[in-house]
Each structure stands twice: as structure tokens, then as C-alpha cells.
Design a protein around this motif. Structure first.
Motif, PDB file in Angstrom:
ATOM      1  N   TRP A 134       9.253  30.521  -1.160  1.00  0.00           N
ATOM      2  CA  TRP A 134       8.427  29.611  -1.963  1.00  0.00           C
ATOM      3  C   TRP A 134       8.760  29.659  -3.447  1.00  0.00           C
ATOM      4  O   TRP A 134       8.159  28.933  -4.236  1.00  0.00           O
ATOM      5  CB  TRP A 134       6.951  29.969  -1.776  1.00  0.00           C
ATOM      6  CG  TRP A 134       6.633  31.420  -2.039  1.00  0.00           C
ATOM      7  CD1 TRP A 134       6.675  32.440  -1.140  1.00  0.00           C
ATOM      8  CD2 TRP A 134       6.245  32.000  -3.282  1.00  0.00           C
ATOM      9  NE1 TRP A 134       6.322  33.633  -1.741  1.00  0.00           N
ATOM     10  CE2 TRP A 134       6.054  33.387  -3.057  1.00  0.00           C
ATOM     11  CE3 TRP A 134       6.007  31.482  -4.564  1.00  0.00           C
ATOM     12  CZ2 TRP A 134       5.653  34.264  -4.067  1.00  0.00           C
ATOM     13  CZ3 TRP A 134       5.626  32.355  -5.572  1.00  0.00           C
ATOM     14  CH2 TRP A 134       5.453  33.734  -5.320  1.00  0.00           C
TER      15      TRP A 134
ATOM     16  N   GLN B 284       9.418  26.346  -5.175  1.00  0.00           N
ATOM     17  CA  GLN B 284       8.506  25.281  -4.764  1.00  0.00           C
ATOM     18  C   GLN B 284       7.318  25.172  -5.717  1.00  0.00           C
ATOM     19  O   GLN B 284       6.168  25.025  -5.294  1.00  0.00           O
ATOM     20  CB  GLN B 284       8.013  25.528  -3.334  1.00  0.00           C
ATOM     21  CG  GLN B 284       9.129  25.547  -2.304  1.00  0.00           C
ATOM     22  CD  GLN B 284       8.642  25.945  -0.925  1.00  0.00           C
ATOM     23  OE1 GLN B 284       7.444  25.954  -0.657  1.00  0.00           O
ATOM     24  NE2 GLN B 284       9.560  26.298  -0.058  1.00  0.00           N
TER      25      GLN B 284
ATOM     26  N   ARG C 162       4.615  23.709  -7.960  1.00  0.00           N
ATOM     27  CA  ARG C 162       3.923  22.429  -7.919  1.00  0.00           C
ATOM     28  C   ARG C 162       4.146  21.684  -9.234  1.00  0.00           C
ATOM     29  O   ARG C 162       3.856  22.192 -10.317  1.00  0.00           O
ATOM     30  CB  ARG C 162       2.417  22.636  -7.700  1.00  0.00           C
ATOM     31  CG  ARG C 162       2.092  23.267  -6.367  1.00  0.00           C
ATOM     32  CD  ARG C 162       0.677  23.016  -5.957  1.00  0.00           C
ATOM     33  NE  ARG C 162      -0.281  23.366  -7.000  1.00  0.00           N
ATOM     34  CZ  ARG C 162      -1.599  23.265  -6.848  1.00  0.00           C
ATOM     35  NH1 ARG C 162      -2.107  22.848  -5.718  1.00  0.00           N
ATOM     36  NH2 ARG C 162      -2.415  23.600  -7.824  1.00  0.00           N
TER      37      ARG C 162
END
Length: 358
Positions: A89, A92, A94
Motif C-alpha cells: 500500500w 497508494q 489517497r
């Protein structure tokens, strides 16, 4: 140097807040997902959490590392787990931002070091419980030290026990990995005893009641020398086959939600942000939604026996609550709590720590 263990008695889990009082910077090791309590402790002591570190990909709770990363903290994780057991993650973030879709992070290999304020942390690869597992040696350079005072051991060395090497097989379903992991744990144990001085403090991630071992002690911390003398598994470190047989024998059945935690922590827990704020409903509304939602009734057994909604799950709000809820509740469905308002915050925190957000 500031040092504080922040303990969750429900999951028998310890996070460590370590800060430099000269610069005001701090790091948190192995935090759970409701990170406001760590931020509060830091603020109360004049610190700001600028970094978060993981010892490994956890099986018993959802990590708070991504929550801190969303707030700009630098993430330190292991690079020693190969593709299957590396954090997926990290790229990733946001909304992207200054890191082009990546969180500020560093993937560590054995012997790598980093500095927070005037405190140096050195990663020590200790596979066995998991392939990627790291410990962290802590040197307070601001206090003039040039040797470590302690080691954050995660799920490697506990007080009186070692982290079980069977979870990837028994919980995550990776067939045939338990015995090779036990042999890897033996090598890590040998290194622990050979390379570390007896006076070094041992700061483990779990205490008595955790399912990450079979005989964890209730004393929160130890030393290398004490564990050398009295830890049953470490006392077998000169005999590899006896060590392997001993560490695999008698391990308890892991809770069923462990497999879900492993996957979500590897792939990236959903960003929680603030804690859920459930609305209060009356009895009629409860009856209306009970057919579609999962009803957790945390009242006493006597109250539950006198009357409850059909299909409700009796889940007393004790130390077993997050394990029972994590194992029996579908996180994709809505949850209704039958709970005294004064206990609502505790129930919500227990649930989000095992990935139940709705």
C-alpha cells in the motif's frame, strides 16, 4: 529520550512511542488503527509523531501505520519479505500529492539505520514468526550513548516465549510453511543470543493473552540476559531439531479473523480517519433493521437471557470482545450495537481495530 508503552489489554498488544525531547520528534512502533490516543500522548509530552514503524505484517489487529502516513508521517517497514509479504500500500496514497501517489516511506533491509531527532534505530532482520520480521535496536545518541539501550522485538521475542512460526500456514493458509519458518526462527534465536548483550532491554509487541505465542508472560518487558536464562525456547537454541519440535508443539488454534488481518495489513487497511459515530435508534428501528444488520448485544448474560433481538450475537464487552467480533462478524455488513452509551467508545475502538467499521 522519551519512552512510553501504550497497551491494549483486549488484544494484549503493545505499541511504543519513542521520542527525542531535544527536537520534539517522535516515532510510534506497531500502532493500532485508532491513532488519536497515540497523538494525545505525544501532544501531552511536547512531541509530534513524524514517523511510524512496523516490525511485521500483523495478524491480530489492523495496523495504524497507514493512518499516520495519511497525516504525513514517514513509514518504515521491512523489505525482507519478498513480494508475497511486503507492504503493497506504500504507493497508494489517497489523492497523490508531493510523493506522486506514494507515501513518504523507506523499506529497510537488515542493518539499515535511520534517525528520529537524536535517536538512532537500526533494523535487525529476524524471520521466523513471519518472513519479513524486523526488530529495531534503539540508541539514544542525544544522551551521549553509542550502544543500544533496548530492542523493539515485535512478535519475535516475548517475555518467556517466542512468536509462533505456524501462523502463515494455520491462519493464512500458506501450505507447508510452518516447519521451514520454525527453522528460520531457530536461526534468528541463535543470532539474538550471539549478537546482543545481556543488559539490553527487550520491548515486545504482546503480553499474556495474545494468540501470537503459546506461553507469553504477564510482565511487560525483559532483558536479553533474563530471556537467555529463563525463556524455554531460547534455552533450546543449541539443539535445532528439539527447538523446532518445541516451538511447533501445543500452539493454540488461531482466531479465524487472523487471515483477514494478514491480507488487509499487507494490501493496505482502509483509511479510517475519525472513529465511526453511530446514530442512536429506538427499539422499533432496531427490529426493523435487525434482519439485514448484524446485532452485537454486549449486555450481561442475565440481561441477554431475559430478552434479546432474534439472531443477536451475545458478545460481552470483555477482553474476548474484539476476537469474537472479528471472527463472527462480516465486515461488509452493517453492525448494530446493543450497548450502554457509556461503553460505546470502547466497543467502537475494539471493532475498528479488527476492521469492523460499519
Amino acid at each position: 529520550m522519551f519512552f512510553r508503552m501504550i497497551y491494549d489489554p483486549r488484544l494484549a498488544e503493545a505499541a511504543y512511542l519513542i521520542g527525542c525531547q531535544k527536537t520534539g520528534e517522535a516515532i510510534i512502533f506497531d500502532p493500532e488503527r485508532d491513532i488519536d490516543r497515540y497523538l494525545d500522548v505525544a501532544k501531552q509530552n511536547g512531541l509530534r509523531i513524524v514517523a511510524v514503524a512496523e516490525t511485521h505484517i500483523h495478524a491480530d489487529f489492523l495496523s495504524g501505520a497507514r493512518e499516520f502516513a495519511e497525516r504525513g508521517a514517514t513509514v518504515y517497514v521491512s523489505a525482507m519479505g519478498a513480494p508475497d509479504w511486503s507492504s503493497r500500500w506504500l504507493n497508494q496514497k489517497r489523492g497523490g500529492g508531493s510523493y506522486a501517489g506514494s507515501y513518504s516511506h523507506r523499506e529497510l533491509r537488515d542493518g539499515d539505520s535511520f534517525v528520529i531527532g537524536n535517536i538512532r534505530f537500526t533494523a535487525m532482520h529476524t524471520p521466523g514468526h513471519t518472513p519479513e520480521h524486523m526488530c529495531y535496536l534503539v540508541v539514544d545518541q542525544g544522551g551521549g550513548a553509542n550502544e543500544p539501550m533496548g530492542i523493539v522485538t515485535g512478535d519475535f521475542v516475548f517475555v518467556g516465549d517466542l512468536g509462533r512460526p505456524d501462523l502463515l500456514e494455520s491462519a493464512a493458509g500458506v501450505e507447508g510453511i510452518a516447519k521451514p519458518s520454525a527453522h528460520a526462527l531457530w536461526k534468528s534465536a541463535r543470532r539474538f543470543l550471539a549478537d546482543l548483550p545481556d543488559w539490553l532491554q527487550v520491548w515486545p509487541a504482546h503480553g499474556a493473552g495474545s494468540a501470537c505465542g503459546k506461553a507469553l508472560g504477564a510482565v511487560p518487558q525483559s532483558t536479553v540476559g533474563y530471556e537467555r536464562r529463563f525463556n524455554p525456547a531460547l534455552r533450546l537454541a543449541n539443539e535445532e531439531l528439539r527447538f523446532v519440535d518445541f516451538i511447533l508443539e501445543g500452539q493454540p488454534e488461531p482466531p479465524t479473523y487472523f487471515a483477514r488481518m494478514k491480507k488487509e495489513n499487507r494490501d493496505g487497511p482502509a483509511v479510517l480517519g475519525d472513529l465511526p459515530k453511530p446514530k442512536k435508534i429506538d427499539g422499533q428501528e432496531l427490529l426493523r433493521v435487525a434482519g439485514d444488520a448484524q446485532v452485537l448485544d454486549v449486555r450481561s448474560w442475565s440481561d441477554f437471557r431475559q430478552g434479546h433481538v432474534r439472531g443477536a450475537l451475545f458478545t460481552p464487552l470483555d477482553n474476548s470482545f474484539p476476537t469474537v467480533a472479528g471472527s463472527y462478524v462480516d465486515p461488509a455488513k452493517d453492525v448494530v450495537l446493543v450497548v450502554d452509551p457509556g461503553k460505546l467508545d470502547a466497543a467502537i475502538r475494539d471493532l475498528v481495530r479488527v476492521g469492523i467499521d460499519r
